[in-house]
Write a protein that holds these residues in place. Sequence first.
Motif, mmCIF file in Angstrom:
data_model
loop_
_atom_site.group_PDB
_atom_site.id
_atom_site.type_symbol
_atom_site.label_atom_id
_atom_site.label_comp_id
_atom_site.label_asym_id
_atom_site.label_seq_id
_atom_site.Cartn_x
_atom_site.Cartn_y
_atom_site.Cartn_z
ATOM 1 N N ILE A 133 0.857 -1.186 0.000
ATOM 2 C CA ILE A 133 0.000 0.000 0.000
ATOM 3 C C ILE A 133 0.889 1.232 0.000
ATOM 4 O O ILE A 133 1.867 1.306 0.755
ATOM 5 C CB ILE A 133 -0.924 0.009 1.232
ATOM 6 N N TRP A 140 0.418 5.105 0.750
ATOM 7 C CA TRP A 140 -0.529 6.044 1.351
ATOM 8 C C TRP A 140 -0.135 7.466 0.949
ATOM 9 O O TRP A 140 0.848 8.009 1.425
ATOM 10 C CB TRP A 140 -0.504 5.869 2.867
ATOM 11 N N ARG A 153 -0.551 11.445 0.969
ATOM 12 C CA ARG A 153 -1.003 12.404 1.985
ATOM 13 C C ARG A 153 -0.805 13.816 1.430
ATOM 14 O O ARG A 153 -1.577 14.237 0.580
ATOM 15 C CB ARG A 153 -0.244 12.156 3.286
ATOM 16 N N TYR A 180 -5.705 7.373 -0.754
ATOM 17 C CA TYR A 180 -5.767 8.663 -0.062
ATOM 18 C C TYR A 180 -6.904 8.580 0.944
ATOM 19 O O TYR A 180 -8.000 8.105 0.618
ATOM 20 C CB TYR A 180 -6.024 9.820 -1.034
ATOM 21 N N ALA A 232 -7.531 8.007 9.856
ATOM 22 C CA ALA A 232 -6.535 7.375 8.990
ATOM 23 C C ALA A 232 -6.010 6.071 9.569
ATOM 24 O O ALA A 232 -5.779 5.107 8.826
ATOM 25 C CB ALA A 232 -5.386 8.348 8.737
ATOM 26 N N ILE A 242 -6.272 2.850 7.142
ATOM 27 C CA ILE A 242 -5.099 2.168 6.597
ATOM 28 C C ILE A 242 -5.012 0.741 7.124
ATOM 29 O O ILE A 242 -4.734 -0.207 6.371
ATOM 30 C CB ILE A 242 -3.817 2.954 6.919
ATOM 31 N N VAL A 269 3.256 -1.182 4.104
ATOM 32 C CA VAL A 269 2.633 0.109 3.817
ATOM 33 C C VAL A 269 3.736 1.160 3.779
ATOM 34 O O VAL A 269 4.559 1.237 4.700
ATOM 35 C CB VAL A 269 1.586 0.492 4.880
ATOM 36 N N TRP A 281 4.665 5.334 3.287
ATOM 37 C CA TRP A 281 4.186 6.710 3.231
ATOM 38 C C TRP A 281 5.358 7.661 3.384
ATOM 39 O O TRP A 281 6.439 7.275 3.844
ATOM 40 C CB TRP A 281 3.121 6.976 4.285
#
Length: 283
Positions: free
Chosen positions: A8, A10, A12, A37, A82, A86, A98, A100
Amino acid sequence: MRSMSVSIVWFRNDLRLGDNPALIAGLGSGRAVVPVYVLDEEADGVRAPGAASRWWLHHSLLSLDASLRALGSRLVLRRGPAEQAIAGLAAETGAEVVYWNRIYDQGSRERDARLKTSLGERGVRAESLKANLLFEPWEVKTLSGDPFKVFTPFWRACRNLPSPGHPLPAPKALPAPESWPSSDTLASWRLLPTSPDWAGGLRATWTPGEAGALARLTDFLDDTLERYRQDRDLPAVEGTSRLSPHLAFGEIGPRQIWRAATARGHSAATEKFLAELGWREFA
């Protein structure tokens, strides 16, 4: 045939494909990439965006989704806290990792730390990366190890560090999962003004999205940079870069701006503009 594992990414405040370390990490993991998102207006300490920001966000997400679809991917939209969104998406997709890009305010750091812990307890790795600053806060300290309180020595210390690296190229394709998780529709978020529609001036003046940000940067470097030092404080003159909202939504990264500006050659105007990028990080 064995199904492809999932990562994933993510999104932002980094709504771009170019120079996006989290996206490149997802691609480099060898897994299918699920971009997401999350519109989080419920978590503690989260300030809901104002009406103009909601208008901009709508168009920026629309642009990002179109760019992802051109790569064979798409943007999954979720709404709510969030951490829950997530974690839930990771469970739905069976994601193993994940990615980010870091956000640096206190509330976001605390939330991200909690999320890393909770994902780890579920066997999901979480990795955060640098995308939205030229220099990490812990890289720029006084001799006693404290944060700077005055800009001039702060910027001098920054300039004594190695220059920011070259921006990462945008991916040319993204591996998709075998089946896509459910997604909100952007229209269902009702980010745009309707009664009345007061956004005509915004539409006439701004072009949200990565392409608009890159075009704005080129226009500034071509037409305004050499006058920037003397014109930036004159309200009657278009003497600023007008990149602030693009930076705020992460449609362009500071490293991209740094490299594009320095590629035009070093001058007093360029140095002043780079220092203003530094002010963004000092403040």
